[in-house]
Design a protein around this motif. Sequence first.
Motif, mmCIF file in Angstrom:
data_model
loop_
_atom_site.group_PDB
_atom_site.id
_atom_site.type_symbol
_atom_site.label_atom_id
_atom_site.label_comp_id
_atom_site.label_asym_id
_atom_site.label_seq_id
_atom_site.Cartn_x
_atom_site.Cartn_y
_atom_site.Cartn_z
ATOM 1 N N GLU A 60 0.833 -1.195 0.000
ATOM 2 C CA GLU A 60 0.000 0.000 0.000
ATOM 3 C C GLU A 60 0.873 1.252 0.000
ATOM 4 N N GLN A 61 0.289 2.373 -0.439
ATOM 5 C CA GLN A 61 1.011 3.646 -0.404
ATOM 6 C C GLN A 61 0.972 4.194 1.020
ATOM 7 N N THR A 62 2.144 4.443 1.575
ATOM 8 C CA THR A 62 2.225 4.872 2.973
ATOM 9 C C THR A 62 2.310 6.386 3.132
ATOM 10 N N PHE A 63 2.995 7.059 2.217
ATOM 11 C CA PHE A 63 3.186 8.507 2.350
ATOM 12 C C PHE A 63 2.570 9.207 1.133
ATOM 13 N N SER A 64 1.749 10.209 1.425
ATOM 14 C CA SER A 64 1.076 10.952 0.358
ATOM 15 C C SER A 64 1.511 12.405 0.287
ATOM 16 N N LYS A 65 2.364 12.839 1.217
ATOM 17 C CA LYS A 65 2.799 14.229 1.258
ATOM 18 C C LYS A 65 4.318 14.286 1.152
ATOM 19 N N GLY A 66 4.835 15.505 0.981
ATOM 20 C CA GLY A 66 6.266 15.698 0.790
ATOM 21 C C GLY A 66 7.016 15.916 2.083
ATOM 22 N N ALA A 67 7.510 17.175 2.286
ATOM 23 C CA ALA A 67 8.396 17.478 3.412
ATOM 24 C C ALA A 67 7.734 18.473 4.358
ATOM 25 N N TYR A 68 8.180 18.425 5.619
ATOM 26 C CA TYR A 68 7.657 19.343 6.639
ATOM 27 C C TYR A 68 8.742 19.619 7.677
ATOM 28 N N PHE A 69 8.512 20.688 8.463
ATOM 29 C CA PHE A 69 9.379 21.040 9.578
ATOM 30 C C PHE A 69 8.495 21.385 10.764
ATOM 31 N N LEU A 70 8.888 20.898 11.956
ATOM 32 C CA LEU A 70 8.100 21.083 13.171
ATOM 33 C C LEU A 70 9.014 21.581 14.276
ATOM 34 N N GLY A 96 1.258 25.272 15.405
ATOM 35 C CA GLY A 96 1.913 24.094 15.971
ATOM 36 C C GLY A 96 0.916 23.053 16.439
ATOM 37 N N ARG A 97 1.319 21.809 16.405
ATOM 38 C CA ARG A 97 0.460 20.707 16.828
ATOM 39 C C ARG A 97 1.340 19.542 17.284
ATOM 40 N N ASP A 98 0.684 18.566 17.855
ATOM 41 C CA ASP A 98 1.384 17.374 18.339
ATOM 42 C C ASP A 98 1.961 16.610 17.153
ATOM 43 N N HIS A 99 3.185 16.120 17.315
ATOM 44 C CA HIS A 99 3.858 15.418 16.226
ATOM 45 C C HIS A 99 3.146 14.118 15.850
ATOM 46 N N ALA A 100 2.373 13.569 16.780
ATOM 47 C CA ALA A 100 1.640 12.337 16.492
ATOM 48 C C ALA A 100 0.267 12.594 15.879
ATOM 49 N N ASP A 101 -0.022 13.842 15.552
ATOM 50 C CA ASP A 101 -1.323 14.179 14.976
ATOM 51 C C ASP A 101 -1.497 13.474 13.618
ATOM 52 N N ASP A 102 -2.717 13.091 13.327
ATOM 53 C CA ASP A 102 -2.987 12.357 12.082
ATOM 54 C C ASP A 102 -2.608 13.160 10.841
#
Length: 815
Positions: free
Chosen positions: A570-580, A636-642
Amino acid sequence: MNFKPPEARSSSSTVISSGSVVTAEKAFSFISKGWREVRSSADADLQLLKNRANSFKNLADRELENFINSASKSPFIVPTITASATFNPAPPAEIDFVKRLQPKLSEIRRAYSSPDFKLYPRPQIKIDLSAIKNAIVAEVEEDEQEEKERFSTWRRVRYKEREREEQFGEFWEPIRTLKSRLRELENKSSSEILEGIKNSEFVEKFKSSLVCIFCSFHLMNIPFIRKQFARIRMSQSFYFFFLFLIQEVPPLDVPELLACLVRQSNPLLDQLGISRGISDKIVESLCSKRKSQLLLRSLPTGESSILASENINDELDLRIASVLQSTGHCYEGGFWSDLGKHDVSDSDKKRHVAIVTTASLPWMTGTAVNPLFRAAYLAKSAQQNVTLLVPWLSRSDQELVYPNSLTFTSPEEQESYIRSWLEERVGFKADFKISFYPGKFSKSRRSILPAGDTSKFISSKDADIAILEEPEHLNWYHHGKRWTDKFNHVVGVVHTNYLEYIKREKNGALQAFLVKHINNWVVRAYCDKVLRLSAATQDLPKSVICNVHGVNPKFLRIGEKVAEEKERGEQTFSKGAYFLGKMVWAKGYKELIDLLAKHKKDLDGFNLDVYGNGEDAHEVQSTAKRLDLNLNFMKGRDHADDSLQGYKIFINPSVSDVLCTATAEALAMGKFVVCADHPSNDFFREFPNCLTYKTPEDFVARVKEAMTNEPQPLTPDQRYSLSWEAATQRFMEYSELDKVLNNSSRSNGMKKSTSLPNLNEMVDGGLAFAHYCLTGNEFLRLCTGAIPGTRDYDKEHCNDLHLLPPQVENPIYGW
């Protein structure tokens, strides 16, 4: 004897009549009657004396029997049992003397008991009875008065003795027995006492021990025995300890004393710019001569030493300890030491660990989250009781620090929030205590500083082991009891690279220089062991480098889910890059904008989503807009956010972090991580999904590599190394907490710390005392950047935490 006075009579010398004859007869009869009374009284007295003599005789017989019995059971003579003594036992000297004396005593007793025995013959008494009467009456009156006084004195003494017997009744009999034994010892001569000691069992055993030691010493001089002993694979310390047991310990020579002084002066030499490697070489050169002489004496010619590869420091430690122990010296503490610490002598009692940190949820910072997980996993083992001590902020400070205007009206409410947040993430109910200490938020430093003495909020009965999260931060303005005096073991965990932040401020170089030495000062004075999460932190005294942090189990579960999806195709990642990260320039935003601005053309079409809140949010966003960078800013949000689980690449260009928690969390979720080749990222190099860069060109290449490839799933070992179970195991090992818990002060072996006064401890105590004096002055506190009024907590903290006012707890002002 009582006499009634005779009637006074008068007679005329000039008239002689018939009545004079009658008077003379009456006088004679009176004298005869008085004489009969005197004789009967004398007979009664003699009978009384005889009865008393008989009683003394019986008492003497009983005492003689007791003397014979006690002599036959004397505790002071233990004769050596031999074959000859078994068949012909020699009677003690006391018994022979009594047997020779017994016939004479029997003759005296028979003669004394004879009915014809008289003390003295009856004399013919012709005396003036009136003079006797007057003398006897006066003497009897005096005797009666003295007898009354003696009787009253005897009653008082007996009453006091009875009171003493009632008070000490349970051990009065042993005391009387001891007194009787002491009287028996006084009656013995010195020769008899010495003879008893010579024949005692203790002396015989001591002689046997001396013979064994003498034989061992001569056996070691036999080449064959020495060679067989050397072939046994023993450590160097045990070998020299055996030599110490069988040979006389020579005193320390001058090179050894100099080596000990140099080794103890390592922290001072380090402050002066002399590296530890140089001081170690000096110690080794000083000890090498002594070591060579000892090996030449202990090993035959031409035989190689099995001890050469061992640590020279261990040899020196054992050498000093053995010399001190051979002299009977025991060091009880130094000038600065405090012996009133927590008692750990009860083996059935659980140890107590207190974790003190500088932040608390809901502030999502590393010093709030990581100590919380550490407390939960230390308490999970159930081997020790755990207390987490976090700061309590006033309502106004809570509005400045906590996100989304979240505030609490009581510590109980905040504790409930912390526990629910933790249990949701770890999946089990953590059994540990949460306590609060007064704190104030510093806007200039963007951190929470303690108010008052933080160590007071751990009770003395629980003051066993302390873990100071950010020890330099906690102790900059600490004015209270020294941590190492109150606790048996103090461990500091360094989270933040303060020097890197300070260098970015005005006059940063000068401030960084001062803060560097202040950090060395307080850490050395208040910690026994220091753990640095990475080499990016300041090199502090007593420190080692080890990552003792793990990631939230929730991130590991997300990584397992991603791996399962890949196995199913299955496809696991649908987005590119991010910084938190928190939106302040020092958290990597400056480096990120510089990299993207410099290589804007090379990264054409590359979009980066940025999540964060912070004091510099407006300035960061305006700069990115002005440079026309492809950055999308979000709250900002929790790193475990969906919403963040679909990203494939996490970019972290920060070089101010000590150990970025967000980087570890991204790796745990199975993402690519592009980060700088920096000491703060050394722990992550072993993971294949970690892509590091050294130059801006490398950054562009790493980003393109991550965009065109798929990350590899984590192996079970890699997943475990990121967990809090592994982090807790590393913490127990590198902080020496496992040794403290398992081998506490209950061991009876030879201890270096109690045998030798340590120069380091004396210097550390002096530094702590000087720091206490300086932090007690409000003017000096304000000059160094302390928040006004934080030497003690304020009235609002008293109301919130139900504390007594500082002027009540410390009524006398002083440093």
